[in-house]
Write a protein that holds these residues in place. Structure first.
Motif, PDB file in Angstrom:
ATOM      1  N   UNK A   1       0.832  -1.204   0.000  1.00  0.00           N
ATOM      2  CA  UNK A   1       0.000   0.000   0.000  1.00  0.00           C
ATOM      3  C   UNK A   1       0.868   1.256   0.000  1.00  0.00           C
ATOM      4  N   UNK A   2       1.919   1.254   0.814  1.00  0.00           N
ATOM      5  CA  UNK A   2       2.818   2.410   0.874  1.00  0.00           C
ATOM      6  C   UNK A   2       3.458   2.658  -0.494  1.00  0.00           C
ATOM      7  N   UNK A   3       3.931   1.606  -1.131  1.00  0.00           N
ATOM      8  CA  UNK A   3       4.563   1.760  -2.444  1.00  0.00           C
ATOM      9  C   UNK A   3       3.566   2.260  -3.489  1.00  0.00           C
ATOM     10  N   UNK A   4       2.338   1.773  -3.394  1.00  0.00           N
ATOM     11  CA  UNK A   4       1.304   2.235  -4.330  1.00  0.00           C
ATOM     12  C   UNK A   4       1.089   3.745  -4.197  1.00  0.00           C
ATOM     13  N   UNK A   5       1.043   4.226  -2.964  1.00  0.00           N
ATOM     14  CA  UNK A   5       0.823   5.652  -2.744  1.00  0.00           C
ATOM     15  C   UNK A   5       2.055   6.475  -3.110  1.00  0.00           C
ATOM     16  N   UNK A   6       3.239   6.004  -2.758  1.00  0.00           N
ATOM     17  CA  UNK A   6       4.467   6.729  -3.090  1.00  0.00           C
ATOM     18  C   UNK A   6       4.614   6.858  -4.601  1.00  0.00           C
ATOM     19  N   UNK A   7       4.222   5.824  -5.325  1.00  0.00           N
ATOM     20  CA  UNK A   7       4.299   5.861  -6.790  1.00  0.00           C
ATOM     21  C   UNK A   7       3.373   6.925  -7.379  1.00  0.00           C
ATOM     22  N   UNK A   8       2.294   7.253  -6.679  1.00  0.00           N
ATOM     23  CA  UNK A   8       1.367   8.285  -7.155  1.00  0.00           C
ATOM     24  C   UNK A   8       1.906   9.685  -6.877  1.00  0.00           C
ATOM     25  N   UNK A   9       2.925   9.757  -6.033  1.00  0.00           N
ATOM     26  CA  UNK A   9       3.623  11.008  -5.778  1.00  0.00           C
ATOM     27  C   UNK A   9       2.769  12.144  -5.267  1.00  0.00           C
ATOM     28  N   UNK A  10       2.817  13.289  -5.975  1.00  0.00           N
ATOM     29  CA  UNK A  10       2.176  14.507  -5.477  1.00  0.00           C
ATOM     30  C   UNK A  10       0.668  14.599  -5.713  1.00  0.00           C
ATOM     31  N   UNK A  11       0.051  13.533  -6.208  1.00  0.00           N
ATOM     32  CA  UNK A  11      -1.400  13.593  -6.405  1.00  0.00           C
ATOM     33  C   UNK A  11      -2.100  13.851  -5.079  1.00  0.00           C
ATOM     34  N   UNK A  12      -3.126  14.664  -5.111  1.00  0.00           N
ATOM     35  CA  UNK A  12      -3.854  15.027  -3.895  1.00  0.00           C
ATOM     36  C   UNK A  12      -4.647  13.852  -3.357  1.00  0.00           C
ATOM     37  N   UNK A  13      -4.690  13.741  -2.035  1.00  0.00           N
ATOM     38  CA  UNK A  13      -5.504  12.718  -1.392  1.00  0.00           C
ATOM     39  C   UNK A  13      -6.845  13.266  -0.940  1.00  0.00           C
ATOM     40  N   UNK A  14      -7.004  14.581  -1.013  1.00  0.00           N
ATOM     41  CA  UNK A  14      -8.205  15.255  -0.517  1.00  0.00           C
ATOM     42  C   UNK A  14      -8.408  14.902   0.971  1.00  0.00           C
TER      43      UNK A  14
END
Length: 98
Positions: free
Chosen positions: A18-31
């Protein structure tokens, strides 16, 4: 070995994914309060480190990230990973969530 002791390593592996999935998305907003997907990934990696070192984690925060229609969903994360992690959180830490 107790059931929870067997499930913690599985939870750790899924949280790493899960962490890698989010890190790969980088600066995209999570809202969300994490602001970016990368920040959420960093938080998840910090949680993994605590679990690996058998330190206390914020179970309510982790639960809130992976509960249906919450932070993970708002961040565009994989539904399959979220469902597995959410179930493991309930199994491993359910007594703390009551």
């Amino acid at each position: 070995m107790r059931e929870t002791e067997q499930e913690i390593p599985e939870l750790i592996d899924l949280l790493k994914q899960a962490a890698q999935e989010m890190i790969a998305k980088g600066p995209l907003s999570t809202i969300t309060e994490y602001d970016t997907c990368e920040n959420l990934g960093v938080y998840l990696n910090e949680t993994v480190t605590k679990l690996e070192q058998e330190k206390e984690i914020d179970v309510f925060e982790l639960w809130g990230i992976f509960a249906p229609t919450s932070v993970w969903n708002d961040s565009g994360g994989s539904e399959e990973i979220a469902n597995k992690i959410f179930e493991l959180i309930k199994k491993c830490f359910g007594d703390n969530l009551v």
